[in-house]
Design an enzyme around this catalytic site. Structure first.
Site, mmCIF file in Angstrom:
data_model
loop_
_atom_site.group_PDB
_atom_site.id
_atom_site.type_symbol
_atom_site.label_atom_id
_atom_site.label_comp_id
_atom_site.label_asym_id
_atom_site.label_seq_id
_atom_site.Cartn_x
_atom_site.Cartn_y
_atom_site.Cartn_z
ATOM 1 N N PRO A 2 -1.853 -46.101 -3.827
ATOM 2 C CA PRO A 2 -1.120 -45.902 -5.070
ATOM 3 C C PRO A 2 -1.731 -46.683 -6.227
ATOM 4 C CG PRO A 2 0.291 -46.766 -3.301
ATOM 5 C CD PRO A 2 -1.119 -46.934 -2.883
ATOM 6 N N GLU A 3 -2.326 -45.988 -7.141
ATOM 7 C CA GLU A 3 -2.741 -46.610 -8.390
ATOM 8 C C GLU A 3 -1.735 -46.181 -9.445
ATOM 9 O OE1 GLU A 3 -6.490 -47.620 -9.466
ATOM 10 O OE2 GLU A 3 -7.521 -47.088 -7.620
ATOM 11 N N HIS A 91 7.024 -48.318 10.519
ATOM 12 C CA HIS A 91 6.721 -48.827 9.173
ATOM 13 C C HIS A 91 7.708 -48.382 8.104
ATOM 14 C CE1 HIS A 91 3.098 -50.181 11.043
ATOM 15 N NE2 HIS A 91 2.602 -48.979 11.185
ATOM 16 N N ARG A 110 0.733 -51.425 5.830
ATOM 17 C CA ARG A 110 0.019 -52.694 5.685
ATOM 18 C C ARG A 110 0.857 -53.812 5.077
ATOM 19 N NH1 ARG A 110 -5.908 -50.255 4.107
ATOM 20 N NH2 ARG A 110 -5.787 -48.667 5.703
#
Length: 273
Positions: A2-3, A91, A110
DNA sequence: AGAGGTACCTGGCAGC
DNA sequence: TGCTGCCAGGTACCTC
């Protein structure tokens, strides 16, 4: 990954499901994200009504009548809108249960992401207070970059990836914007002319705007499939294309490491000068 | 003040 | 097949 364009796409995608809804419950399965999810979030957000959703850089600001939920997707985070019957998978760290019986679910393999809570002005939060300007606003321009760079001997790529200079330019868009602007990524920031900085600022705006447009169309069915990366991939000039041919001049693209980050560029199209 | 390095975390891949 | 090791990424934080 995600930018800024993806965060903006996420923001637009979740707005219709969240605005004016009351938070019925929050389920925190894994509080150990980038920072520990604060107890105040768990205790204060149930019962709050979501009023607005803003974005600052890559931070999502979910403003309620009691405080603001600050979310960062980190490197691998995603948000989905689901129904309350969906079972949590691997997750799936946090759910917000809403009064419309939908779930806002946060998944982050992560765990570089963050969920924070503040009752003050979120823009004054320590993480946000010293951020640089938004790249898509008029006060981010060549003049600004030129002025900020006069004392900076770091490379131009690291300079534009510095959040205090401008937000939302990550490794991918930094590489792409430098290619579009014809600037060598290892050039010292203080040695670049005002004219070239104008071109660079325009390139950053162009690449981000384009990515938002593409992202917006791809993730239209937000409740079905969120955060599918790759929509922008076919359009990349240099990122991830080392040793391939430049799409403009067919030279072999080279790779450098700047600040421990892979940096691909075209030795012919991108000059230090 | 600025520059450089490190930590955080997991999945995916290459190489053995 | 399974192991090891490296890489990817954003960004706060540490040291020099």
């Amino acid at each position: 990954m995600p930018e800024l364009p993806e965060v903006e796409t996420v923001r637009c995608g979740i707005i219709p499901h969240l605005i004016n809804q009351r938070v019925k419950a929050v389920y925190i399965r894994q509080p150990r994200l980038r920072w520990l999810v604060p107890n105040e979030l768990a205790s204060q957000i149930p019962g709050a009504i979501i009023e607005q959703i803003h974005r600052r850089g890559k931070y999502l600001l979910i403003q309620t009548n009691r405080g603001t939920l600050i979310i960062h997707l980190g490197m691998s985070g995603s948000l989905r809108i689901l129904s309350t019957v969906d079972i949590a998978g691997k997750h799936d760290h946090i759910d917000l249960k809403l009064s419309n019986n939908k779930l806002l679910r946060f998944n982050d393999p992560r765990r570089f992401g963050a969920w924070l809570w503040t009752i003050d002005d979120a823009l004054l939060h320590p993480l946000l207070a010293s951020l640089g300007p938004e790249p898509l606003t008029p006060n981010f321009n060549g003049e600004y970059l030129y002025a900020k760079s006069r004392s900076r001997k770091t490379t131009i790529k690291q300079f534009i990836m510095d959040n205090q200079i401008v937000v939302g330019v990550g490794n991918i868009y930094a590489s792409e914007a430098l290619f579009l602007a014809g600037i060598h990524p290892a050039q010292a920031a203080n040695l670049i002319s005002k004219q070239r900085y104008k071109r660079l600022a325009d390139s950053i705006k162009q690449i981000l705007n384009y990515a938002i447009t593409v992202g917006g169309t791809t993730i239209r069915n937000f409740s079905d499939s969120a955060g599918k990366p790759g929509y922008f991939k076919q359009q990349l000039w240099v990122y991830g294309r080392k040793l391939q041919a430049c799409k403009k001049c067919e030279s072999l693209l080279k790779e450098l490491r700047l600040g421990q980050r892979s940096t691909v560029f075209c030795p012919k199209c991108q000059k230090k000068k």
